[in-house]
Write a protein that holds these residues in place. Sequence first.
Motif, PDB file in Angstrom:
ATOM      1  N   GLY A 185       0.829  -1.255   0.046  1.00  0.00           N
ATOM      2  CA  GLY A 185       0.032  -0.039  -0.023  1.00  0.00           C
ATOM      3  C   GLY A 185       1.006   1.358   0.038  1.00  0.00           C
ATOM      4  N   LEU A 186       2.047   1.160  -0.037  1.00  0.00           N
ATOM      5  CA  LEU A 186       2.899   2.461   0.234  1.00  0.00           C
ATOM      6  C   LEU A 186       2.669   3.346  -1.192  1.00  0.00           C
ATOM      7  CD1 LEU A 186       4.971   4.049   1.449  1.00  0.00           C
ATOM      8  CD2 LEU A 186       6.763   2.743   0.306  1.00  0.00           C
ATOM      9  N   VAL A 187       2.965   2.823  -2.396  1.00  0.00           N
ATOM     10  CA  VAL A 187       2.417   3.658  -3.665  1.00  0.00           C
ATOM     11  C   VAL A 187       1.029   4.496  -3.628  1.00  0.00           C
ATOM     12  CG1 VAL A 187       1.973   3.614  -5.954  1.00  0.00           C
ATOM     13  CG2 VAL A 187       3.807   2.231  -5.153  1.00  0.00           C
ATOM     14  N   GLU A 188       0.189   3.742  -2.963  1.00  0.00           N
ATOM     15  CA  GLU A 188      -1.170   4.460  -2.708  1.00  0.00           C
ATOM     16  C   GLU A 188      -1.237   5.461  -1.610  1.00  0.00           C
ATOM     17  OE1 GLU A 188      -0.789   1.235  -2.985  1.00  0.00           O
ATOM     18  OE2 GLU A 188      -2.003   0.645  -4.607  1.00  0.00           O
ATOM     19  N   ARG A 189      -0.467   5.502  -0.535  1.00  0.00           N
ATOM     20  CA  ARG A 189      -0.341   6.231   0.383  1.00  0.00           C
ATOM     21  C   ARG A 189       0.615   7.517  -0.107  1.00  0.00           C
ATOM     22  NH1 ARG A 189       1.995   2.431   4.000  1.00  0.00           N
ATOM     23  NH2 ARG A 189       3.064   4.294   4.956  1.00  0.00           N
ATOM     24  N   ILE A 190       1.740   7.321  -0.878  1.00  0.00           N
ATOM     25  CA  ILE A 190       2.388   8.298  -1.638  1.00  0.00           C
ATOM     26  C   ILE A 190       1.502   9.129  -2.539  1.00  0.00           C
ATOM     27  CG2 ILE A 190       4.316   8.850  -3.181  1.00  0.00           C
ATOM     28  CD1 ILE A 190       5.796   6.588  -1.906  1.00  0.00           C
ATOM     29  N   LEU A 191       1.078   8.308  -3.276  1.00  0.00           N
ATOM     30  CA  LEU A 191       0.091   9.384  -4.222  1.00  0.00           C
ATOM     31  C   LEU A 191      -1.091   9.970  -3.218  1.00  0.00           C
ATOM     32  CD1 LEU A 191      -0.520   6.747  -7.249  1.00  0.00           C
ATOM     33  CD2 LEU A 191       0.856   8.734  -7.058  1.00  0.00           C
ATOM     34  N   ASP A 192      -1.867   9.636  -2.366  1.00  0.00           N
ATOM     35  CA  ASP A 192      -2.840  10.394  -1.435  1.00  0.00           C
ATOM     36  C   ASP A 192      -1.959  11.382  -0.724  1.00  0.00           C
ATOM     37  OD1 ASP A 192      -4.651   8.652  -2.077  1.00  0.00           O
ATOM     38  OD2 ASP A 192      -4.682   7.258  -0.285  1.00  0.00           O
ATOM     39  N   THR A 193      -0.628  11.229  -0.102  1.00  0.00           N
ATOM     40  CA  THR A 193       0.127  12.494   0.555  1.00  0.00           C
ATOM     41  C   THR A 193       0.481  13.462  -0.525  1.00  0.00           C
ATOM     42  OG1 THR A 193       1.034  10.613   1.866  1.00  0.00           O
ATOM     43  CG2 THR A 193       2.287  12.600   1.925  1.00  0.00           C
TER      44      THR A 193
END
Length: 68
Positions: free
Chosen positions: A25-33
């Motif tokens: 889930g890191l890529v999704e969290r980076i895009l959200d941030t």
Amino acid sequence: MTKLRSFDQDTVDLTAWRERGSEPGLVERILDTNPGLADLGPVLPLGTAIDVPEPQVQMPRSPVKLWD
């Protein structure tokens, strides 16, 4: 939060893998941030600022007892 700059021909998933390996889930969290980061396209421009959120803390699982 970790602040990074993209290298030449970097993608968000390559940057995430380079920073933390295969954290789910890191890529999704980076895009959200980073609002607007996905709008830059699959290959990021050189020197793009990227904020990487802190790892999510997972609670340790209690052991399973087959017999009391």
